[in-house]
Scaffold this motif. Structure first.
Motif, PDB file in Angstrom:
ATOM      1  N   GLU A   1      -3.774  -4.855   5.804  1.00  0.00           N
ATOM      2  CA  GLU A   1      -2.592  -4.916   5.554  1.00  0.00           C
ATOM      3  C   GLU A   1      -2.510  -4.565   4.307  1.00  0.00           C
ATOM      4  O   GLU A   1      -1.236  -4.425   3.983  1.00  0.00           O
ATOM      5  CB  GLU A   1      -1.754  -6.060   5.901  1.00  0.00           C
ATOM      6  CG  GLU A   1      -0.165  -6.294   5.991  1.00  0.00           C
ATOM      7  CD  GLU A   1       0.511  -5.628   7.387  1.00  0.00           C
ATOM      8  OE1 GLU A   1       0.008  -5.461   7.652  1.00  0.00           O
ATOM      9  OE2 GLU A   1       1.426  -5.477   6.227  1.00  0.00           O
ATOM     10  N   GLN A   2      -3.209  -5.917   3.731  1.00  0.00           N
ATOM     11  CA  GLN A   2      -3.265  -6.111   2.266  1.00  0.00           C
ATOM     12  C   GLN A   2      -3.417  -4.988   0.892  1.00  0.00           C
ATOM     13  O   GLN A   2      -2.943  -4.323   0.532  1.00  0.00           O
ATOM     14  CB  GLN A   2      -4.473  -6.922   1.694  1.00  0.00           C
ATOM     15  CG  GLN A   2      -3.546  -8.267   1.850  1.00  0.00           C
ATOM     16  CD  GLN A   2      -1.928  -8.549   1.295  1.00  0.00           C
ATOM     17  OE1 GLN A   2      -1.980  -8.564   0.008  1.00  0.00           O
ATOM     18  NE2 GLN A   2      -1.018  -9.248   2.407  1.00  0.00           N
TER      19      GLN A   2
ATOM     20  N   GLU B   1     -11.821   1.902   0.467  1.00  0.00           N
ATOM     21  CA  GLU B   1     -10.931   2.366  -0.532  1.00  0.00           C
ATOM     22  C   GLU B   1      -9.834   2.945   0.221  1.00  0.00           C
ATOM     23  O   GLU B   1      -9.644   3.166   1.170  1.00  0.00           O
ATOM     24  CB  GLU B   1     -11.305   3.515  -0.969  1.00  0.00           C
ATOM     25  CG  GLU B   1     -12.857   3.186  -1.904  1.00  0.00           C
ATOM     26  CD  GLU B   1     -11.986   4.247  -3.233  1.00  0.00           C
ATOM     27  OE1 GLU B   1     -11.691   4.919  -3.856  1.00  0.00           O
ATOM     28  OE2 GLU B   1     -13.346   4.682  -3.754  1.00  0.00           O
ATOM     29  N   SER B   2      -8.199   2.558  -0.314  1.00  0.00           N
ATOM     30  CA  SER B   2      -6.922   2.595   0.155  1.00  0.00           C
ATOM     31  C   SER B   2      -6.848   3.386  -0.896  1.00  0.00           C
ATOM     32  O   SER B   2      -7.347   3.637  -1.682  1.00  0.00           O
ATOM     33  CB  SER B   2      -6.824   1.109   0.440  1.00  0.00           C
ATOM     34  OG  SER B   2      -6.120   0.845  -1.347  1.00  0.00           O
ATOM     35  N   VAL B   3      -5.929   3.881  -0.724  1.00  0.00           N
ATOM     36  CA  VAL B   3      -4.777   4.829  -1.547  1.00  0.00           C
ATOM     37  C   VAL B   3      -5.084   4.070  -2.808  1.00  0.00           C
ATOM     38  O   VAL B   3      -4.599   4.450  -4.040  1.00  0.00           O
ATOM     39  CB  VAL B   3      -2.976   4.885  -1.343  1.00  0.00           C
ATOM     40  CG1 VAL B   3      -2.404   5.837  -2.696  1.00  0.00           C
ATOM     41  CG2 VAL B   3      -3.269   5.960   0.092  1.00  0.00           C
ATOM     42  N   LYS B   4      -4.451   2.405  -2.862  1.00  0.00           N
ATOM     43  CA  LYS B   4      -3.421   1.902  -4.502  1.00  0.00           C
ATOM     44  C   LYS B   4      -5.489   1.265  -4.681  1.00  0.00           C
ATOM     45  O   LYS B   4      -5.161   1.156  -5.909  1.00  0.00           O
ATOM     46  CB  LYS B   4      -3.487   1.003  -4.248  1.00  0.00           C
ATOM     47  CG  LYS B   4      -1.742   1.368  -3.591  1.00  0.00           C
ATOM     48  CD  LYS B   4      -1.066   1.760  -4.921  1.00  0.00           C
ATOM     49  CE  LYS B   4      -1.190   3.126  -5.526  1.00  0.00           C
ATOM     50  NZ  LYS B   4      -1.082   3.912  -6.021  1.00  0.00           N
ATOM     51  N   ALA B   5      -6.310   1.373  -3.988  1.00  0.00           N
ATOM     52  CA  ALA B   5      -7.169   0.252  -4.054  1.00  0.00           C
ATOM     53  C   ALA B   5      -9.122   0.493  -3.888  1.00  0.00           C
ATOM     54  O   ALA B   5      -8.784   0.753  -2.271  1.00  0.00           O
ATOM     55  CB  ALA B   5      -6.898  -1.151  -4.129  1.00  0.00           C
TER      56      ALA B   5
ATOM     57  N   ASP C   1      -3.012   1.384   3.129  1.00  0.00           N
ATOM     58  CA  ASP C   1      -3.989   2.644   3.949  1.00  0.00           C
ATOM     59  C   ASP C   1      -5.008   3.191   3.806  1.00  0.00           C
ATOM     60  O   ASP C   1      -5.370   3.842   2.564  1.00  0.00           O
ATOM     61  CB  ASP C   1      -2.802   4.297   3.556  1.00  0.00           C
ATOM     62  CG  ASP C   1      -1.725   4.253   4.343  1.00  0.00           C
ATOM     63  OD1 ASP C   1      -1.661   3.553   5.447  1.00  0.00           O
ATOM     64  OD2 ASP C   1      -0.542   4.794   3.314  1.00  0.00           O
ATOM     65  N   VAL C   2      -6.387   3.382   4.383  1.00  0.00           N
ATOM     66  CA  VAL C   2      -7.934   3.092   3.796  1.00  0.00           C
ATOM     67  C   VAL C   2      -7.375   4.220   4.178  1.00  0.00           C
ATOM     68  O   VAL C   2      -7.085   5.411   5.404  1.00  0.00           O
ATOM     69  CB  VAL C   2      -8.041   2.170   5.213  1.00  0.00           C
ATOM     70  CG1 VAL C   2      -9.604   2.970   4.577  1.00  0.00           C
ATOM     71  CG2 VAL C   2      -7.907   0.785   5.378  1.00  0.00           C
TER      72      VAL C   2
END
Lengths: 126, 358
Positions: free
Chosen positions: A32-33, A59-63, A36-37
């Motif tokens: 959730e944090q 990795e997700s879109v952001k991190a 999108d992975v």
């Protein structure tokens, strides 16, 4: 797997005993944090991991973040499907989104992991 | 945290709210990739009410602005928009902004949230006839190939004649609003500048359309990164000049602007680092701060990087040494020697922003 029967780390990994192996994944809170992975890198079969050692990358879109071995053991199986279908981590974190399974794991370290109740309290305190 | 007039509306749409330059803004609703794809294929609705809007009335004020920015504001034709940048005395970028010439004696200026307080103070002391209107203005961006159809169905006839990078004042739903067709996503899209009290109704009316999806800052970032549009505070700041930021085509060299002498000298000497897009060989993304190496030698660093949903790879913007900023050059990035390639602008080439409409 049923989240209530799993054990947890402060880094938001879950661990479940199944057929003599320890299954490892990341928790619903973690996915959730992350959001999108988009990429998952798993350890190699046969790799010996020490508790706290870098075991996988997610990795997700952001991190981007590392997944650490929740306990020591030897990698017995990896979930190759999750490397190709990374959104399984978001859709089914306790099921088809598992990362790897450990054998010859340290039972003492397993016992030291947080219970479901303790982990839930840990997340609520954040 | 400051809230936009749409704060309550986000909650009803399931937003995850974050702090962006002191503003409580949605980072995502249904999910970044879903919102990104909706904007590329249908229409995404973004609340950009945190941004700054100013009206400059009178030729003296427009001329004063002209002396502060790299573009020609004096000769900007009525009805046209222009991307420009506000510089400090050494040619560093304080802010990048969009100017819309509403008429011979009236110019609308849209700036970023980050430097807004400093920029407002600067304008108040330098530009006669300027009024900040951001406290009573909501900015809603509807971006995507279906955006025009949705707004026309909602009776916003004022957008019909707009070409890419133009705008106008018009009447809609009993109020006077400003609309433009500029965008930050690469898709056909419109920016609506509304009286704040209208915002929630317009948000709901647009989202009642089956083609419209609420989008957050996360999708805005992936969309703009694929188009290689810089983000103020991330890719451009006062330590970088418009030449390095790849904004040379927006510089009107015949006009005066702060730091012009330094920029002329830089241009003459050449060899300055350049903000350049790079793409990874897989789905991993080069992230902010990653060092980039050419044959093991450091040649630059990433300023913003993300997974690019429409290209299926990691996409980033990085300042690269001039010699390395050549499309096709293979580099390694970050602590794990990720393989990346220097790309051309834009990385995503399927955007509908320039589509000609009859």
């Amino acid at each position: 797997m049923n989240p209530e029967s799993l054990r947890y780390t402060m880094d938001h990994e879950w661990v479940g005993e199944q057929n003599g192996l320890c299954v490892v994944g990341i928790t619903d809170y973690a996915q959730e944090q992350l959001g999108d992975v988009t990429y998952v890198e798993l350890p190699k079969i046969g790799q010996r991991l020490k508790r706290g050692e870098e075991a996988a990358v997610v990795e997700s879109v952001k991190a981007a973040s590392d997944v650490y071995a929740p306990l020591s053991g030897e990698v017995a199986e990896i979930n190759e499907q999750v490397e190709n279908e990374t959104d399984l981590v978001n859709r089914d974190p306790y099921g088809r989104g598992w990362f790897f399974k450990l054998k010859k794991y340290d039972a003492v370290e397993y016992a030291e992991l947080m219970t479901y109740t303790a982990y839930r309290a840990f997340c609520q305190g954040r | 945290m400051r809230k936009t007039p749409l704060f309550e509306s986000y909650a009803r749409c399931g937003a995850r709210v974050v702090d962006f330059h002191g503003w409580a803004l949605p980072v995502q609703f249904s999910g970044i990739i879903e919102e990104h794809t909706a904007t590329r294929t249908r229409a995404g609705l973004f609340d950009c009410s945190h941004m700054g809007e100013f009206i400059i009335r009178g030729e003296a004020g427009i001329a004063a602005l002209d002396r502060m920015v790299i573009g020609d504001m004096v000769h900007l034709a009525a009805g046209r928009c222009r991307y420009t940048a506000l510089l400090n005395d050494s040619g560093g970028i304080i802010d990048d902004c969009v100017a819309l010439r509403l008429g011979p004696e009236e110019l609308y200026l849209v700036t970023n949230a980050g430097p807004l307080d400093a920029v407002t103070a600067m304008f108040d002391t330098t530009i006669p006839g300027i009024e900040s209107v951001y406290n009573r203005t909501a900015k809603l961006d509807l971006q995507g190939p279906q955006s025009r159809q949705i707004l026309l169905e909602l009776g916003l006839a004022g957008i019909a004649p707009l070409k890419y990078w133009s705008g106008t004042r018009c009447e809609w739903r009993g109020a006077e609003i400003i609309v433009s067709r500029a965008g930050y996503t690469g898709e056909l899209g419109y920016e609506l500048y509304l009286p704040a009290e209208m915002a929630a109704d317009v948000w709901d009316a647009i989202l009642a359309h089956s083609m419209a999806v609420p989008c957050g800052l996360g999708a805005r970032d992936t969309l703009r990164t694929e188009m290689c549009y810089p983000l103020n505070g991330e890719d451009v700041d006062e330590s970088r000049t418009p030449l390095e930021a790849g904004m040379e085509r927006f510089i009107a060299w015949e006009t005066d602007f702060p730091g012009k002498a330094r920029l002329l000298e830089m241009r003459e000497r050449g060899g300055y680092p350049l903000l350049t897009p790079v793409v990874s060989s897989d789905r991993r993304a080069p992230r902010h701060g990653f060092e980039l190496r050419l044959d093991g030698r450091p040649v630059g660093a990433v300023t913003s990087g993300t997974f690019g949903p429409s290209v299926g790879r990691g996409v980033a913007l990085a300042y690269l040494e001039a010699g390395a900023a050549v499309p096709g050059t293979c580099l390694s990035a970050g602590p794990k020697d990720m393989k990346i390639t220097v790309a051309e602008v834009p990385v995503y080439k399927g955007g509908t922003c320039r589509v000609r409409l009859d």
